[in-house]
Write a protein that holds these residues in place. Structure first.
Motif, PDB file in Angstrom:
ATOM      1  N   ILE A 292       0.856  -1.183   0.000  1.00  0.00           N
ATOM      2  CA  ILE A 292       0.000   0.000   0.000  1.00  0.00           C
ATOM      3  C   ILE A 292       0.891   1.233   0.000  1.00  0.00           C
TER       4      ILE A 292
ATOM      5  N   LEU B  43      -1.485  -1.289  -4.018  1.00  0.00           N
ATOM      6  CA  LEU B  43      -2.671  -0.466  -3.817  1.00  0.00           C
ATOM      7  C   LEU B  43      -2.208   0.964  -3.584  1.00  0.00           C
TER       8      LEU B  43
ATOM      9  N   ASP C  53      -3.157   4.887  -2.828  1.00  0.00           N
ATOM     10  CA  ASP C  53      -4.222   5.666  -2.213  1.00  0.00           C
ATOM     11  C   ASP C  53      -4.602   6.812  -3.136  1.00  0.00           C
TER      12      ASP C  53
ATOM     13  N   TYR D  87      -7.218   3.264  -5.053  1.00  0.00           N
ATOM     14  CA  TYR D  87      -8.137   3.082  -3.928  1.00  0.00           C
ATOM     15  C   TYR D  87      -8.685   4.450  -3.542  1.00  0.00           C
TER      16      TYR D  87
ATOM     17  N   LYS E  38     -11.293   6.742  -1.401  1.00  0.00           N
ATOM     18  CA  LYS E  38     -12.085   6.698  -0.159  1.00  0.00           C
ATOM     19  C   LYS E  38     -13.298   7.621  -0.178  1.00  0.00           C
TER      20      LYS E  38
ATOM     21  N   VAL F  94     -15.918   2.067  -0.946  1.00  0.00           N
ATOM     22  CA  VAL F  94     -14.738   2.603  -1.623  1.00  0.00           C
ATOM     23  C   VAL F  94     -14.820   2.230  -3.097  1.00  0.00           C
TER      24      VAL F  94
ATOM     25  N   CYS G  13     -12.525   1.125  -6.427  1.00  0.00           N
ATOM     26  CA  CYS G  13     -11.235   0.605  -6.866  1.00  0.00           C
ATOM     27  C   CYS G  13     -11.101   0.820  -8.365  1.00  0.00           C
TER      28      CYS G  13
ATOM     29  N   LEU H 254      -9.009  -8.637  -4.238  1.00  0.00           N
ATOM     30  CA  LEU H 254      -8.934  -7.426  -3.421  1.00  0.00           C
ATOM     31  C   LEU H 254     -10.144  -7.304  -2.501  1.00  0.00           C
TER      32      LEU H 254
ATOM     33  N   LEU I 218      -9.556  -6.528   1.522  1.00  0.00           N
ATOM     34  CA  LEU I 218      -9.800  -5.220   2.128  1.00  0.00           C
ATOM     35  C   LEU I 218     -10.549  -5.247   3.470  1.00  0.00           C
TER      36      LEU I 218
ATOM     37  N   GLN J  12     -13.046   3.484   5.735  1.00  0.00           N
ATOM     38  CA  GLN J  12     -12.360   3.598   4.448  1.00  0.00           C
ATOM     39  C   GLN J  12     -10.854   3.798   4.598  1.00  0.00           C
TER      40      GLN J  12
END
Length: 377
Positions: free
Chosen positions: A61, A224, A226, A241, A243, A297, A299, A317, A321, A336
């Motif tokens: 991440i 992943l 952000d 990803y 949020k 969320v 993706c 995924l 998650l 999130q």
């Protein structure tokens, strides 16, 4: 009779996870959509991931944080003496003095930190005939945390960068006792443009760090990132990803499927095109609230992936998650904001350094520069 209501699980000091205007205008979108990628649009329903698909063996991440350490004014070489006295002295309530960007070979590209006096309005011309231009001195940090099922997540890479962002062609690096700020050119001098340049630099810092770490580790991982996948679609095995939801991309019938998601389920995959194309799907994380789209969320994956690879990726995924979901007593942006992301953000903010120390160092560097002799032109 009392009014029924639910409470948004996010701390109100943060932007809402779901923009109210987006909820009210679920049919309003300029994106080009292909809703028939995995299921026909008329048959959309919540998708339970295939139990035979395992979560990734290694989930990386990547995230980053940023901070503006000071607002500056930049000047042309030799115009350091044009900085008004009000900018060189402390303003009201501790308003800053006038830091200068050290020049090359003795020339000065002065930068005054914006205060409440005459330095803050930019209503004057410097002695050399050029007006002052605003800039920002900013720190940012990118990091990667490694997640393996059954093992505590651990940060594996961190990089910190300090920069001066300005549209001025004369801006040069700032050297302070607390660290250096590398001059980087912004497209324009508005504050939004300066912040955009900072954000673009942070995004590139995350990409470069991820590429270096993956090359060194040599693992079969899934990355992943952000935020949206924009600018990172070239990275292999990478998912964006998101949020928060500021735009309603789905038409009302498909958006209703999002509302019906249970924790650990996802929507069918769809293809979305705005200024760039990508596949996307929504996932619901465990959330204690019944608010619209609570714990949801989005993706994003590359538009070049085939359907079989996309389904395996989305299912894998969706399995990975929920166990990483944030908890509200630890994180105001739960669920999130995943637990590894929250921990990485805290580490990165610590690595940014003391904001007050850096601010004082910038002011001290300005005073030293203003004392330096200015070459006669």
């Amino acid at each position: 009779m009392t009014t029924a209501f639910t409470v948004d699980p996010w701390d109100p000091s943060y932007t809402a996870a779901l923009n109210a205007e987006a909820l009210a205008e679920l049919d309003a979108t300029s994106a080009q959509l292909d809703l028939d990628v995995e299921l026909p649009a008329a048959e959309w329903r919540p998708v339970t991931p295939d139990p035979g698909t395992a979560p990734p063996d290694v989930l990386l991440i990547a995230d980053g944080v940023r901070r503006i350490d000071a607002r500056l004014w930049t000047y042309a070489p030799g115009d350091v003496n044009a900085v008004p006295a009000a900018a060189a002295a402390s303003g009201n309530g501790g308003s800053p003095a006038a830091p200068a960007v050290p020049g090359n070979g003795g020339s000065a590209a002065a930068a005054a930190i914006s205060g409440n006096g005459a330095s803050g309005n930019g209503d004057f011309l410097a002695a050399g005939g050029g007006g002052p231009m605003p800039g920002i001195a900013a720190s940012c940090a990118a990091g990667i945390v490694r997640c393996v099922p059954g093992v505590a997540a651990e940060p594996v890479a961190v990089e910190v960068s300090r920069s001066l962002f300005s549209a001025s062609p004369y801006a040069t690096d700032i050297v302070t006792t607390a660290g250096g700020y590398r001059a980087r050119r912004a497209a324009r001098s508005g504050m939004d443009d300066l912040v955009l340049a900072l954000q673009s630099h942070l995004a590139q810092l995350e990409v470069d760090l991820a590429i270096r770490h993956r090359a060194e580790a040599g693992e079969d991982d899934l990355l992943l990132v952000d935020g949206p996948l924009r600018g990172r679609t070239h990275l292999p095995r990478t998912v964006g990803y998101i949020k928060t939801h500021h735009t309603a991309y789905l038409p009302a019938p498909q958006a209703a499927t999002v509302s019906r998601l249970r924790p650990g389920t996802r929507t069918p995959i769809f293809l979305m095109g705005t200024s760039w194309r990508r596949h996307a799907w929504y996932v619901r994380l465990p959330a204690p609230s019944g608010t619209p789209w609570a714990g949801v969320v989005r993706c994003e994956a590359s538009a070049d992936l085939g359907l079989d690879a996309l389904v395996r990726l989305a299912d894998s995924l969706t399995h990975a998650l929920p166990p990483l979901a944030g908890v509200d007593y630890k994180d105001p942006r739960a669920p999130q904001n995943l637990v590894p992301i929250g921990g990485l953000e805290r580490l990165l903010r610590h690595r940014l350094g003391d904001a007050r120390l850096l601010y004082r160092a910038l002011r001290a560097a300005s005073r030293e520069e203003r004392r330096a002799p200015v070459p006669v032109r």
